[in-house]
Design a protein around this motif. Structure first.
Motif, PDB file in Angstrom:
ATOM      1  N   LEU A  14      54.397  80.928  21.769  1.00 14.65           N
ATOM      2  CA  LEU A  14      54.293  82.207  22.216  1.00 14.65           C
ATOM      3  C   LEU A  14      53.046  82.409  21.934  1.00 14.65           C
ATOM      4  CD1 LEU A  14      57.685  83.172  19.925  1.00 14.65           C
ATOM      5  CD2 LEU A  14      57.658  82.462  22.410  1.00 14.65           C
ATOM      6  N   VAL A  15      52.679  83.071  23.194  1.00 10.21           N
ATOM      7  CA  VAL A  15      51.194  83.494  23.362  1.00 10.21           C
ATOM      8  C   VAL A  15      50.938  85.126  23.079  1.00 10.21           C
ATOM      9  CG1 VAL A  15      49.143  83.973  24.907  1.00 10.21           C
ATOM     10  CG2 VAL A  15      50.576  81.619  24.849  1.00 10.21           C
ATOM     11  N   TRP A  16      50.440  85.549  22.230  1.00  9.10           N
ATOM     12  CA  TRP A  16      50.155  87.020  21.580  1.00  9.10           C
ATOM     13  C   TRP A  16      51.605  87.726  21.617  1.00  9.10           C
ATOM     14  CZ3 TRP A  16      47.018  87.373  26.686  1.00  9.10           C
ATOM     15  CH2 TRP A  16      45.928  86.544  26.643  1.00  9.10           C
ATOM     16  N   PRO A  17      52.743  87.196  20.948  1.00 10.30           N
ATOM     17  CA  PRO A  17      53.743  87.718  20.733  1.00 10.30           C
ATOM     18  C   PRO A  17      53.631  89.150  19.983  1.00 10.30           C
ATOM     19  CG  PRO A  17      53.650  86.034  18.927  1.00 10.30           C
ATOM     20  CD  PRO A  17      52.547  85.953  19.933  1.00 10.30           C
ATOM     21  N   TRP A  21      61.098  90.722  15.502  1.00  9.28           N
ATOM     22  CA  TRP A  21      62.432  89.926  15.680  1.00  9.28           C
ATOM     23  C   TRP A  21      62.347  89.148  17.026  1.00  9.28           C
ATOM     24  CZ3 TRP A  21      61.307  95.559  15.584  1.00  9.28           C
ATOM     25  CH2 TRP A  21      61.436  96.033  17.224  1.00  9.28           C
ATOM     26  N   ASN A  22      61.667  89.377  18.048  1.00  5.89           N
ATOM     27  CA  ASN A  22      61.740  88.349  19.097  1.00  5.89           C
ATOM     28  C   ASN A  22      61.207  87.117  18.645  1.00  5.89           C
ATOM     29  OD1 ASN A  22      62.864  89.882  21.257  1.00  5.89           O
ATOM     30  ND2 ASN A  22      60.964  90.573  21.992  1.00  5.89           N
ATOM     31  N   GLU A  41      47.558  83.699  18.353  1.00  3.53           N
ATOM     32  CA  GLU A  41      46.828  85.157  18.096  1.00  3.53           C
ATOM     33  C   GLU A  41      46.016  85.608  19.179  1.00  3.53           C
ATOM     34  OE1 GLU A  41      46.491  84.509  13.328  1.00  3.53           O
ATOM     35  OE2 GLU A  41      44.662  83.764  14.341  1.00  3.53           O
ATOM     36  N   PRO A  42      45.916  87.094  19.207  1.00  5.11           N
ATOM     37  CA  PRO A  42      46.538  87.915  18.029  1.00  5.11           C
ATOM     38  C   PRO A  42      48.020  88.145  18.175  1.00  5.11           C
ATOM     39  CG  PRO A  42      45.345  89.129  19.587  1.00  5.11           C
ATOM     40  CD  PRO A  42      45.099  87.812  20.086  1.00  5.11           C
ATOM     41  N   LEU A  43      48.556  88.027  17.003  1.00  2.00           N
ATOM     42  CA  LEU A  43      49.839  88.534  16.944  1.00  2.00           C
ATOM     43  C   LEU A  43      50.209  89.997  16.692  1.00  2.00           C
ATOM     44  CD1 LEU A  43      51.065  85.831  14.241  1.00  2.00           C
ATOM     45  CD2 LEU A  43      50.799  85.568  16.729  1.00  2.00           C
ATOM     46  N   CYS A 110      53.359  87.567  26.127  1.00  2.00           N
ATOM     47  CA  CYS A 110      53.821  88.569  25.221  1.00  2.00           C
ATOM     48  C   CYS A 110      54.838  89.344  25.988  1.00  2.00           C
ATOM     49  CB  CYS A 110      52.616  89.313  24.763  1.00  2.00           C
ATOM     50  SG  CYS A 110      51.815  90.158  26.089  1.00  2.00           S
ATOM     51  N   GLU A 111      55.633  89.978  25.221  1.00  2.00           N
ATOM     52  CA  GLU A 111      56.748  90.920  25.742  1.00  2.00           C
ATOM     53  C   GLU A 111      56.262  91.841  26.662  1.00  2.00           C
ATOM     54  OE1 GLU A 111      57.884  89.746  21.708  1.00  2.00           O
ATOM     55  OE2 GLU A 111      55.898  90.322  22.689  1.00  2.00           O
TER      56      GLU A 111
END
Length: 160
Positions: A14-17, A21-22, A41-43, A110-111
């Protein structure tokens, strides 16, 4: 709960989540399918955040994500992990038509923005889409997309 061994043939990155909760839900799916989780990161949250632990339920302690300090560091580690597949809504190749083989790494952005355009352009031949009724839905939730990709891989290559 006993520790289940993670597979070395499947990874989820997961890149930059941004949404805890996702990430927790995607990590739970990864654990269920025997995949190693990678967070770039960054998270958008702390890994100690109550929301991440709640979304991961009682599984979070077993997830043991590998955290990469930035996208370049993660991309440098990719060759040692397996064949990378980048999930994006604008890919030409369907997940279900892709020539998947172990070891594999599914990479999600990211979302809010998905994967960087430059990365999608540079690795166009490694981009996959999940077929969907685009006139009705802009995109799938990140954790839903992760579960579909991991599930398709395990359909083809079951855990032993």
């Amino acid at each position: 709960m006993e520790d289940l061994p993670l597979s070395v043939d499947l990874h989820l990155a997961l890149v930059w989540p941004e949404i805890p909760w996702n990430t927790g839900n995607a990590a739970r799916s990864a654990l269920a399918f025997g995949a190693q989780v990678h967070l770039v990161e960054p998270l958008g949250f702390s890994l100690d955040a109550r929301e991440v632990k709640r979304a991961g339920l009682d599984y979070w302690e077993h997830v043991r994500p590998r955290v990469h300090p930035d996208l370049d560091a993660f991309l440098a580690a990719l060759p040692g992990l397996g064949e990378a597949w980048f999930l994006t809504v604008d890919a030409e190749t369907s997940l279900y038509d892709a020539p998947l083989a172990p070891p594999a790494v599914f990479v999600l952005g990211c979302e809010s923005e998905g994967l960087p355009e430059s990365l999608r352009r540079e690795r166009r031949d490694r981009c996959l889409r999940i077929p969907q009724a685009r006139a009705l839905v802009r995109s799938l939730n990140q954790s839903t997309a992760a579960a579909l990709a991991l599930g398709e891989f395990r359909r083809r290559f079951p855990l032993r």
